[in-house]
Structures are given as C-alpha cells and as structure tokens.
Design an enzyme around this catalytic site. Sequence first.
Site, mmCIF file in Angstrom:
data_model
loop_
_atom_site.group_PDB
_atom_site.id
_atom_site.type_symbol
_atom_site.label_atom_id
_atom_site.label_comp_id
_atom_site.label_asym_id
_atom_site.label_seq_id
_atom_site.Cartn_x
_atom_site.Cartn_y
_atom_site.Cartn_z
ATOM 1 N N GLY A 177 0.805 -1.217 0.000
ATOM 2 C CA GLY A 177 0.000 0.000 0.000
ATOM 3 C C GLY A 177 0.834 1.260 0.000
ATOM 4 N N SER A 178 0.664 2.146 -0.967
ATOM 5 C CA SER A 178 1.594 3.260 -1.082
ATOM 6 C C SER A 178 1.098 4.253 -2.130
ATOM 7 C CB SER A 178 2.979 2.736 -1.457
ATOM 8 O OG SER A 178 2.870 1.849 -2.563
#
Length: 222
Positions: A177-178
């Site tokens: 997640g980013s």
Amino acid sequence: MRLQTLLEARWILAFLAFAAVAAWFVWPWLSMLFLLLIFCTVAFFRDPDRASPTDPSLIVAAADGTVSEIVEMDENEVVKAKTRRVGIFLSIFDVHTNRAPIDGRIVYRQHREGLCLDARRADCSEKNESMTWAFENPRATIVVRQLTGAIARRIVAWAEIGDELKKGERFGMIRFGSRTELYLPFNAELLVKTGDHVLGGSTIIARLPQTPEQADNFPYNQ
C-alpha cells in the site's frame, strides 16, 4: 510469477511457513490461517508481464492504482520547472512493481528519509519517506517519486543511475500500500482523470507533443 519480485517476500513467506507447521502440532485449524496468509502474500507480490505502447510520444503509468490527484505545481528537485503531478494510490490489492513511464536513461535517483503517513493524505508527498527517479530521453524528462504509506514501509530499487530502460520495464517496487507520483511536462496532453484506475507500464496517461517544433517548447528541454 516473477522470481525477483517474489524474492522480496522471502522472509515473510519463511515466517508464515514456519508458523503454519508449528501451529499444526498445537491448533491444526490455526495452520489454515497461516496458509491463507501465505496465499495472500504470494498474490500481493504477483508481477504480471505487461505490453507497453511503442509510440515514443506516449507516457504510461508508473504503477497500478487509482489516480488520486492531478495538480499543477513546480517540480524543484530535478527539472525545476512547472509540471502536472499525477498521484497514483496503490491499495494492498494492486500490483506494487513500478515501471518506467518512457524509454530513457535514469539520470537521477535519490532516497529521502521521512514519515509513513497515510498515502492518501495531501501532505504525504512532502513528509513521507520517498525515492525520486528521473527518466530522460531526447523528447523529455519524466520524474517519478515512490512514497511509503501507513502500511508500506519499504521502497525497493532495482535500477541504478545510468541504466537504460524500455517503457514499461521494472525499476523497483513499494511493499504494502503506497503512492507513486509522476511529474509530467506542463504541455503534455493529459489522458487520465482523477478516479481512473491505471495499470503500470500499460495504461497511457499522457501524450508528448508530436513534432520537433512542439518538443522544443518543453520546459524540460530549455
């Protein structure tokens, strides 16, 4: 499944496998949970091949995810010119490899320490840990920034300054997640909008000017 990408998960998979075996002798039902986590981890580190458009005027997404913002701003780290920043938010369900947006040579790579704020926050670009890249060819220079998030805590770099990459070729990844940002020449024609879901190395996000006269007007080439 690409081996180099899967190797980034080797310690996670080793721990989950050990836990699954150990749990089998105590609570067999718990080992099934660890097996499920192994499956989810392998799914997260999937890395499919992608076909990229060959037209040199087309810029492709550097990551899978949802276009979370498009803003006009000065990029002061590399090109020092007015740009359009396209922010792509990667959820844990997206492929997390990053890919070159154009054919070109890597002329800049710089890691910056920082926080791990939610990658959907407006201020994460200035505050979060990041890795900034610049891809250059005779037509333009495209800046890409990898950002950590609240869950993502590791930026992986596979390429080096001086490497020549083809459009869509992998240069790194961000784990769990980013956000990935592209800083586009201001007069490039934007082909996506906020809310669009894009595929790294495949989805066309912008088009560079077609003629040499138009290319001469790029802020990056002046």
